[in-house]
Design an enzyme around this catalytic site. Sequence first.
Site, mmCIF file in Angstrom:
data_model
loop_
_atom_site.group_PDB
_atom_site.id
_atom_site.type_symbol
_atom_site.label_atom_id
_atom_site.label_comp_id
_atom_site.label_asym_id
_atom_site.label_seq_id
_atom_site.Cartn_x
_atom_site.Cartn_y
_atom_site.Cartn_z
ATOM 1 N N GLU A 154 0.866 -1.175 0.000
ATOM 2 C CA GLU A 154 0.000 0.000 0.000
ATOM 3 C C GLU A 154 0.905 1.227 0.000
ATOM 4 O O GLU A 154 1.800 1.333 0.847
ATOM 5 C CB GLU A 154 -0.893 0.001 1.247
ATOM 6 N N LYS A 204 4.188 0.848 9.478
ATOM 7 C CA LYS A 204 4.358 2.108 8.750
ATOM 8 C C LYS A 204 3.782 3.290 9.524
ATOM 9 O O LYS A 204 4.301 4.395 9.461
ATOM 10 C CB LYS A 204 3.697 2.006 7.369
ATOM 11 N N ARG A 218 5.090 -13.027 9.607
ATOM 12 C CA ARG A 218 5.795 -11.815 9.214
ATOM 13 C C ARG A 218 7.188 -11.789 9.821
ATOM 14 O O ARG A 218 7.472 -12.499 10.776
ATOM 15 C CB ARG A 218 5.016 -10.545 9.555
HETATM 16 P P1 ATP Z 1 2.635 -2.074 7.831
HETATM 17 O O1 ATP Z 1 2.256 -2.684 9.128
HETATM 18 O O2 ATP Z 1 4.060 -1.736 7.751
HETATM 19 O O3 ATP Z 1 1.756 -0.951 7.413
HETATM 20 P P2 ATP Z 1 1.266 -3.543 5.855
HETATM 21 O O4 ATP Z 1 1.074 -4.983 5.790
HETATM 22 O O5 ATP Z 1 0.072 -2.731 6.136
HETATM 23 O O6 ATP Z 1 2.476 -3.258 6.814
HETATM 24 P P3 ATP Z 1 1.517 -3.283 3.062
HETATM 25 O O7 ATP Z 1 2.105 -2.208 2.240
HETATM 26 O O8 ATP Z 1 0.083 -3.552 2.946
HETATM 27 O O9 ATP Z 1 1.908 -2.956 4.535
HETATM 28 O O10 ATP Z 1 2.345 -4.619 2.847
HETATM 29 C C1 ATP Z 1 2.634 -5.136 1.578
HETATM 30 C C2 ATP Z 1 2.942 -6.580 1.705
HETATM 31 O O11 ATP Z 1 4.054 -6.768 2.562
HETATM 32 C C3 ATP Z 1 1.798 -7.343 2.317
HETATM 33 O O12 ATP Z 1 1.629 -8.545 1.606
HETATM 34 C C4 ATP Z 1 2.226 -7.590 3.720
HETATM 35 O O13 ATP Z 1 1.670 -8.763 4.220
HETATM 36 C C5 ATP Z 1 3.746 -7.681 3.566
HETATM 37 N N1 ATP Z 1 4.421 -7.317 4.799
HETATM 38 C C6 ATP Z 1 4.301 -6.176 5.499
HETATM 39 N N2 ATP Z 1 5.048 -6.203 6.613
HETATM 40 C C7 ATP Z 1 5.673 -7.412 6.615
HETATM 41 C C8 ATP Z 1 6.576 -8.070 7.508
HETATM 42 N N3 ATP Z 1 6.998 -7.480 8.621
HETATM 43 N N4 ATP Z 1 7.005 -9.304 7.191
HETATM 44 C C9 ATP Z 1 6.594 -9.899 6.063
HETATM 45 N N5 ATP Z 1 5.748 -9.346 5.194
HETATM 46 C C10 ATP Z 1 5.275 -8.120 5.457
HETATM 47 MG MG MG Z 2 -1.567 -3.769 4.447
#
Ligand code: ATP
Ligand code: MG
Length: 767
Positions: free
Chosen positions: A40, A276, A266
């Site tokens: 995102e 984020k 994760r």
């Molecule tokens: P954040 O908590 O940092 O906002 P998010 O999952 O909301 O993380 P996205 O941009 O939606 O952020 O994530 C993109 C992809 O990366 C998704 O498939 C998510 O599952 C994966 N992802 C995010 N953080 C991790 C992590 N710590 N380990 C593995 N995969 C991750």
């Molecule tokens: Mg997300």
Amino acid sequence: MTASLDKGLTSEGLDFIRAIVEADLRSGKCDRVIVRFPPEPNGYPHIGHAKSSTLNFGLAAKYGGTCNLRFDDTNPETEEIEYVKAIKRDLRWLGLEWDDNEFYASDYFEKLYEWAQVLIRNGKAYVDDLSEAAVRAYRGTVTQPGRESPFRTRSPRENLDLFERMRRGEFADGARVLRAKIDMAHPNMKMRDPLMYRIRHATHYRQGDGWCIYPFYDWAHGQSDAIEGVTHSICTLEFAVNRPLYDWYLDALEISPRPYQYEFARLNLAYTVTSKRKLLQLVGEGHVDGWDDPRMPTLAGIRRRGITPQAIRSFCEAVGTTKVDSISDPSLLEHTVRHDLNDKAPRVLCVLRPLKVTLTNYPATKRETLNAPYWPHDIGREGSREVPFSGSLFIEKEDFSDDPPKGYRRLTPGATIRLRYAYVIRCDDVVRNADGDVEELLCTWFPETKSGTTTSGPKPRGTIHWVDASNSLPCEVRLYDRLFGAVLPGDGTSDFKDDLNSKSIEILSDCRIEPSVAADKTDSRYQFTRLGYFWQDPEVSRPESLVFNRIVALRDTWAKLTARTRRHDVPDVEPKSPTLRQRERKMPRLDSEAERWVERAVLTWKLSRQDAAVLATAEGAAAFFEEAAQIAKPNAVANWMVNTLLPARKGKPVHGSEVGPKDLAAVVALVDSGRITTRTGRAILGQMLESGGSPEQLAAERRREAITDPEALIPVVEDLLEAYPDKVQAYRDGKKGLLGFFVGQVMKATRGKARPQLVKELLHERL
Ligand code: ATP
Ligand code: MG
């Protein structure tokens, strides 16, 4: 580095995702793998995204498939083009390539809208006028079913009309939503008529003002996967509860062939935040110097720090892909970084805190250039540079002491020391300023001890680094430490920012470096002898004012094993003997209220009647259980309460201790997910009952003590090799069977706590 951690691989050495993909290719469930990485654009990508993206792109590469880069941009309020650009730049830096396979969920808004109309026509979605608060109240709780909205029975015709008018902008933000019509009593709350669309009159960074209704994640995600023909939709564990909904939408639309969702753990790093939202706060509130601050876990920060993309990829590989949540220690990352740089970074001399040395017998006008190899012998690389030498030098302040601790192998009054690549010198006199601080050392030079010539002259007690006083360059060096002082920043109730480490950066502005670095490209990484790995900060370093970042320190600064934190010696809470337990189980006599609770517990949480009866009769236990069961598996919670917590409370009310429902649930979840053993769980519970503390943190502490940390093991391994020089020689001469002996010795020294695989790897490196 080679894989070193227990990663739950199949017998063919595949992680569970690869095993699934291979099985699907074999069975013909799909004939080509199509996956996606769906960030995102609401922040800069971080190390967790490196894990997820390398996993997905790696699958496509391994199986000849495709990985799409899809921006999951369905929320106009937080998304920005700046983030799209940052994500693309940082993924390219990681070495990922997606050609034309760059997609945006927001480009699918029209298709999603049509599909929503299909659901409405089929009576599977409806427009709801309830307020946001009412929708929430109607959802019920984990233990209570929800209530149906009075608008749920609207006709498809009315729904279609209202939905169209929602899109046309006739209603205010929040006035109406579109919901899927599933089941308000569904045990999975995600299935209680989930929201599909909300009204937001906001400008989208990509779609402009084209839309004022926006799809929710669950509705957008699976359908976007379907549009792209994705076969395996890989996300993190917290989305496991969303999977039934993912499936429901695809089934309701009868999409075929369709994608399937799989979840992996994760990547979490101790002493780090990777949300984020939190990173945004750090940047926005000025706790760090932007998204690319070298202390940040963002890829931009990691890059600016000087870590290479190869090291990040190896780290992600080493962490593995599992179904079990865990927290990696940053020392694993540091180990990987050193491993990566060891044979890439030439050695040079730099003095961080200069102390002047004058060689009193060195001819005043004499100047030399010494030839110094860039690499130590064991790297086996060629190459050297010229290092100027004269009678006026700088050494490290720390390398002199006139009150040395025992075993000090550096310079002291009267002692001799070798200057790396140069000569042996002896300290004769110390010049002090008015405050008594050491200002200059007056030393004797021994010309016959020149490096590389026959060794005669006095024997030095050690070797130190140095630079020439006038033929060295001034520079600034920035030393970094962990951004947070706590294993899990903000764990518990405190604000995560309270755990910021106030000493996470140290700027040294009077450093001196040998002149050879001036000729080099700015992207060269160096090992500063005895200090660590460094490179020029790409944002601020200039030829006329050099600024170096420390990428990572050398290992000896982190010898942790000796300074291991002492564990509180708290006895484990032992479960009662089975017979005693059985006797108690027959016991409780129930009044009608307790009887009703038992019925409910058996129905709702599938508890055994005995466990439920114990919980129904112990004071406060039922309420305690209900709260904990919202977080961890109800059955496991009941089991822990009946067999461990209640007995440990010895008849006192369960809620009167340091262990609240959330704490118990956390322990249960840790055990349940396999992150800690049952035994450790009991020990942690005992510790918490005794003196409080957070389960995650206690578990992390124990994990750290279990020595998954290469840094902690290194001194043990090195001591061992020193203790058995003849065995080391025998091994090198071909007696490879001795490896078992060495591993055994390390295991003994660590009382069985080290990971054998890691021990082997460290031994291999050194043998
Ligand atoms: P954040 O908590 O940092 O906002 P998010 O999952 O909301 O993380 P996205 O941009 O939606 O952020 O994530 C993109 C992809 O990366 C998704 O498939 C998510 O599952 C994966 N992802 C995010 N953080 C991790 C992590 N710590 N380990 C593995 N995969 C991750
Ligand atoms: Mg997300």
